[in-house]
Design a protein around this motif. Sequence first.
Motif, PDB file in Angstrom:
ATOM      1  N   MET A   1      -8.812  12.600   1.747  1.00 49.45           N
ATOM      2  CA  MET A   1      -7.995  11.999   0.458  1.00 49.45           C
ATOM      3  C   MET A   1      -7.669  13.168  -0.455  1.00 49.45           C
ATOM      4  O   MET A   1      -6.858  12.952  -1.323  1.00 49.45           O
TER       5      MET A   1
ATOM      6  N   TRP B   1     -11.227  11.734  -5.486  1.00 50.66           N
ATOM      7  CA  TRP B   1     -11.614  10.570  -4.555  1.00 50.66           C
ATOM      8  C   TRP B   1     -12.924  11.055  -3.637  1.00 50.66           C
ATOM      9  O   TRP B   1     -12.841  11.870  -3.150  1.00 50.66           O
TER      10      TRP B   1
ATOM     11  N   THR C   1      -6.438  -1.482  -0.526  1.00 55.75           N
ATOM     12  CA  THR C   1      -7.238  -0.126  -0.226  1.00 55.75           C
ATOM     13  C   THR C   1      -7.072   0.924  -1.357  1.00 55.75           C
ATOM     14  O   THR C   1      -6.263   0.399  -2.438  1.00 55.75           O
ATOM     15  N   PRO C   2      -7.746   1.707  -1.657  1.00 55.66           N
ATOM     16  CA  PRO C   2      -7.704   2.510  -2.662  1.00 55.66           C
ATOM     17  C   PRO C   2      -6.514   3.190  -3.105  1.00 55.66           C
ATOM     18  O   PRO C   2      -5.617   3.517  -2.318  1.00 55.66           O
TER      19      PRO C   2
ATOM     20  N   TRP D   1      -4.747   7.933   0.399  1.00 55.65           N
ATOM     21  CA  TRP D   1      -5.171   7.039   1.500  1.00 55.65           C
ATOM     22  C   TRP D   1      -4.312   6.954   2.779  1.00 55.65           C
ATOM     23  O   TRP D   1      -4.945   6.634   3.616  1.00 55.65           O
TER      24      TRP D   1
ATOM     25  N   THR E   1       0.796  -1.031  -0.073  1.00 55.40           N
ATOM     26  CA  THR E   1       0.066   0.011   0.053  1.00 55.40           C
ATOM     27  C   THR E   1       1.051   1.293   0.041  1.00 55.40           C
ATOM     28  O   THR E   1       0.337   2.285  -0.285  1.00 55.40           O
TER      29      THR E   1
ATOM     30  N   GLU F   1      -5.782   6.657   6.674  1.00 55.54           N
ATOM     31  CA  GLU F   1      -5.330   5.725   7.894  1.00 55.54           C
ATOM     32  C   GLU F   1      -5.086   6.287   8.851  1.00 55.54           C
ATOM     33  O   GLU F   1      -5.046   5.923  10.028  1.00 55.54           O
TER      34      GLU F   1
END
Length: 420
Positions: free
Chosen positions: A416, A217, A373-374, A379, A98, A383
């Motif tokens: 985002m 997003w 995850t995106p 992103w 990620t 998180e």
Amino acid sequence: MKYRLLAGGSVLVLAAALSACSSPSDSASGDGRTTVDVWLMRDSVSDTFQKEFTADFEKRHPKIDVKIQIQEWDGIGQKITAALASNDAPDVIEAGNTQVAQFAESGGLLDLSDRKGELNGADWLSGLAEPGAYEGKQYGIPYYAANRVVIYRTDLFEKAGIDAKAIKTREQWIDATTQLNKGGTQGIYLPGQMWYALAGFIWDEGGDLATESGGKWSGALDTPEALRGMAFYEKLQALGKGPKDSDEDDPPQAELMAQGKVAQLISTPGGANVIVEKNPELKGKLAFFPIPGKTADTPGSVFTGGSDLVVPAAAAHPDEAVTFIKELTGDEWQKKLAVAMSYVPNRTSLASAVAGDPGAAAMAVGAAEGHATPNTPGWAAVEAENPIKDYMTAVLTGGDPAKEAAKASQDITRAMNAGS
């Protein structure tokens, strides 16, 4: 695997990180040999595996030496960012799957799109390959994967007359868990904020955590699909006594299962080792099955954790770096790595390599339905703030799902797009 989020680095951090990089004199010698500098993460491979691979690689490629430096996860984001910005980067870096988009956005990674064929890209696990790509270009080469499965008590299942192998659907899982949730035993320990598990249920329903349109997003927890995923999470979570306001680390769920009153939990297979370590009486009483899906013919969707291998744009030896990656991610060493470390291999066609390891075999089944995850640098901000956890707690403590999902989606959208 546990991955650290990136944070902004200062000039001092940059200088410190650069001092840890190899110097040009380490990379070449007068006899025509080339040294490939590689950063691998702590515990991603054992010392024995590393030595065996290095010896075999250097035997097959007598003009290339391998210098592997083991890195710590703590602070690795800043260190990699600094290395990519320098003229003295290593040739190969292991990065959490990620994390790749963040590094690619900076322009510091080599585009490996034209090497996908020789690197067996046709059947890479999508949960590794997709986050390894950014804006249509492949920067990260899938290395290994790990994902969550169900760890269960074989003795409690037998006592309840339940055949774990027959649990293929969510409804069968709910029925079995309901039967187990008796006599002081929790049918499942599921804390209220295990958002990776929620993501899997959302993906099963055809939803997502966030979606992209026109370069922007937006959070997607308030879609009908995502709300159905949350409804199933709520139903499953109610069949145990997991706290509604914390995740699997608070308290450590493996330690709770070790106390003997929990029939199941969702974890990577390594959690079983912790359980037995805390309660040796449970040795031989733990087993695994893939998280069930909506239908019997498809396992449940899971978040695919793991690592990709990247080549810095500033690498001194990019061709040799690709040769190194090709060997480490090829059939022979992927199979050996999977067996040695109980990982899921990077390609679906290699799943049989872990057939003899019950935990890894269960992971491999789920990995076929793996997601990430995106795939956007933004992103990381989600998180860091993690409104998904707050949303889950709000719903589990009586909040209106639609209203709470709309609020969380707004928070995801803001986070985002904060830097755009």
